[in-house]
Design a protein around this motif. Structure first.
Motif, PDB file in Angstrom:
ATOM      1  N   ALA A  41     -13.758 -11.177  24.084  1.00 28.12           N
ATOM      2  CA  ALA A  41     -14.552 -11.725  22.981  1.00 28.12           C
ATOM      3  C   ALA A  41     -14.810 -10.660  21.914  1.00 28.12           C
ATOM      4  O   ALA A  41     -15.145  -9.516  22.233  1.00 28.12           O
ATOM      5  CB  ALA A  41     -15.879 -12.251  23.508  1.00 28.12           C
ATOM      6  N   HIS A  43     -17.337  -9.917  19.028  1.00 29.31           N
ATOM      7  CA  HIS A  43     -18.644 -10.357  18.524  1.00 29.31           C
ATOM      8  C   HIS A  43     -18.751 -10.102  17.025  1.00 29.31           C
ATOM      9  O   HIS A  43     -18.373  -9.036  16.543  1.00 29.31           O
ATOM     10  CB  HIS A  43     -19.763  -9.644  19.277  1.00 29.31           C
ATOM     11  N   GLY A  91     -21.769 -19.388  13.116  1.00 30.41           N
ATOM     12  CA  GLY A  91     -21.752 -19.096  14.551  1.00 30.41           C
ATOM     13  C   GLY A  91     -21.900 -17.619  14.871  1.00 30.41           C
ATOM     14  O   GLY A  91     -21.746 -17.215  16.023  1.00 30.41           O
ATOM     15  N   TYR A  92     -22.188 -16.766  13.871  1.00 35.80           N
ATOM     16  CA  TYR A  92     -22.406 -15.352  14.177  1.00 35.80           C
ATOM     17  C   TYR A  92     -23.665 -15.239  15.036  1.00 35.80           C
ATOM     18  O   TYR A  92     -24.634 -15.957  14.825  1.00 35.80           O
ATOM     19  CB  TYR A  92     -22.600 -14.527  12.898  1.00 35.80           C
ATOM     20  N   GLY A  93     -23.650 -14.300  15.985  1.00 36.18           N
ATOM     21  CA  GLY A  93     -24.793 -14.176  16.889  1.00 36.18           C
ATOM     22  C   GLY A  93     -25.827 -13.145  16.469  1.00 36.18           C
ATOM     23  O   GLY A  93     -26.888 -13.029  17.082  1.00 36.18           O
ATOM     24  N   THR A 339     -10.688 -13.817  21.341  1.00 34.29           N
ATOM     25  CA  THR A 339     -11.561 -14.961  21.068  1.00 34.29           C
ATOM     26  C   THR A 339     -12.799 -14.486  20.305  1.00 34.29           C
ATOM     27  O   THR A 339     -13.097 -13.295  20.277  1.00 34.29           O
ATOM     28  CB  THR A 339     -12.009 -15.611  22.387  1.00 34.29           C
ATOM     29  N   GLY A 341     -16.740 -14.167  20.034  1.00 34.57           N
ATOM     30  CA  GLY A 341     -17.855 -14.148  20.983  1.00 34.57           C
ATOM     31  C   GLY A 341     -18.925 -15.165  20.623  1.00 34.57           C
ATOM     32  O   GLY A 341     -19.079 -15.541  19.467  1.00 34.57           O
ATOM     33  N   THR A 342     -19.640 -15.615  21.640  1.00 31.16           N
ATOM     34  CA  THR A 342     -20.777 -16.500  21.396  1.00 31.16           C
ATOM     35  C   THR A 342     -22.051 -15.784  21.851  1.00 31.16           C
ATOM     36  O   THR A 342     -21.988 -14.820  22.619  1.00 31.16           O
ATOM     37  CB  THR A 342     -20.635 -17.821  22.198  1.00 31.16           C
ATOM     38  N   GLY A 343     -23.183 -16.263  21.382  1.00 32.47           N
ATOM     39  CA  GLY A 343     -24.462 -15.651  21.770  1.00 32.47           C
ATOM     40  C   GLY A 343     -24.682 -14.326  21.052  1.00 32.47           C
ATOM     41  O   GLY A 343     -23.969 -13.990  20.111  1.00 32.47           O
TER      42      GLY A 343
END
Ligand code: 5AD
Ligand code: FES
Length: 348
Positions: A41, A43, A91-93, A339, A341-343
């Motif tokens: 991921a 980020h 969707g940036y964390g 990919t 990253g999420t969160g």
């Protein structure tokens, strides 16, 4: 041998390595360590360049207060919040609020913005506000700030003093501030420029070793980019302080430092930086990500302001909108099989 117990001498010998076959081993090892420790991921941290006022005189930096050729700005609270909303919508964390060391940014004012973002948006908040007093750092942490970035720039104290004139009647120690930040519970990030005049191979090897010694949660490194509007470039200071064993501010050296940083700090969050993307606009971001990095910091500052945040000339993405950078980075990350990253993407 390549492992996490790599010594300063071994780091230095890698920095001097020019054999492409050998360097390929370094890239592969750094990529494997990255994958094993922080995964595939990438980020994304939305960068908000909140203010370009600065009280300091760092000799390499375009924001230095003596630079009269710069139009100064400070974003207002609603503008900053709107940037954070936009970052969250992509969707940036995380959002990173960065500024010169600007005491027009009052402690309570920034605390209110941090709190507003934390209360309303699913974002981690990173601050990069320079060497602010301990009380301010504490105040912002209590308001909800998660992380703080303060590069130590060089571990050579003599060189540090030469390129960072202190404020009158005030001495500060960035390592002491980094220690305070950790005590306050911030995830703490630091870093250096690569090829700053006066930097030797030994110094740079020590810098990398220092990232591990201080167990940095985040490490940002990028090439020094000469800014003709700074004292370092204006009056020949660069030649005057250049070391006999001077490190060059090249793209290749930047990859070596990213890769070696990954080896010594396997779990750190390491960005593929804008300065690297500036010296190789075509593929710098991707090569950084393939040689140890796992973070990118897309700019979400409105274009009218980002063009004025001119730390160095020719900065990547200067005229792109936040939306364009988002699309551009998504494509670049996909192109190397990684990919998004999420969160929050905090340190594990
Ligand atoms: N070239 C590259 N990086 C620079 N920085 C400041 N000036 C320059 C320059 N001329 C980096 C410093 C600072 C970060 C915000 O930008 O390392 O910590
Ligand atoms: Fe900004 Fe590519 S990341 S245009």
């Amino acid at each position: 041998m390549l492992n996490n117990d790599i010594t300063i001498e071994q780091i230095e010998s890698w920095l001097r390595e020019t054999d492409e076959q050998k360097l390929k081993q370094l890239w592969d090892k750094a990529d494997a360590v990255r994958k094993a420790n922080v995964g595939d991921a990438v980020h994304l941290r939305g960068l908000i360049e909140v203010s370009n006022y600065c009280v300091r005189q760092c000799t390499y930096c375009g924001l230095a207060s003596d630079n009269k050729d710069m139009t100064r700005y400070r974003m207002n609270a609603d503008e900053i919040f709107a940037c954070a909303q936009e970052a969250a919508s992509y969707g940036y964390g995380t959002v990173v609020m960065q500024a010169g060391e600007d005491y027009g940014i009052e402690s309570q004012w920034l605390a209110d913005i941090v709190k507003r973002i934390k209360d309303n948006l699913p974002l981690a908040v990173t601050l990069s506000m320079g060497e602010r007093p301990f009380e301010d750092l504490q105040h912002w942490r209590s308001a909800g700030a998660d992380r703080y970035l303060l590069r130590f720039e060089t571990s050579d104290t003599k060189l540090y003093k030469l390129i960072h004139p202190p404020l009158p009647r005030q001495t500060t120690d960035r390592f002491e501030i980094l220690h305070h930040l950790k005590q306050l519970g911030y995830e703490t990030g630091s870093g250096v420029m690569i090829g700053i005049p006066g930097q030797t191979f030994t110094t740079l090897a020590k810098d990398i070793h220092t990232f591990r010694k201080y167990d940095m949660d985040m490490v940002g490194v990028g090439p020094y980019i000469a800014n003709p509007l700074t004292p370092l470039e204006q009056n020949g200071l660069n030649h005057e302080i250049a070391a006999k064993d001077q490190v060059k501010n090249t793209e290749m050296m930047t990859y070596k430092v990213i890769a070696l940083t990954r080896l010594v700090c396997p779990e750190s969050n390491i960005p593929s930086t804008t300065a690297l993307a500036t010296i190789n606009k075509k593929s710098g971001r991707e090569l950084g990500l393939s040689r140890g990095a796992n973070v990118v910091m897309p700019n979400v500052t409105p274009v009218e302001y980002r063009t004025k945040y001119e730390i160095y000339p020719g900065k990547a993405c200067l005229n792109e909108t936040a939306k364009q950078c988002q699309g551009c980075l998504a494509a670049r990350i996909a192109s190397i099989g990684r990919t998004i990253g999420t969160g929050y993407g905090s340190r594990n």
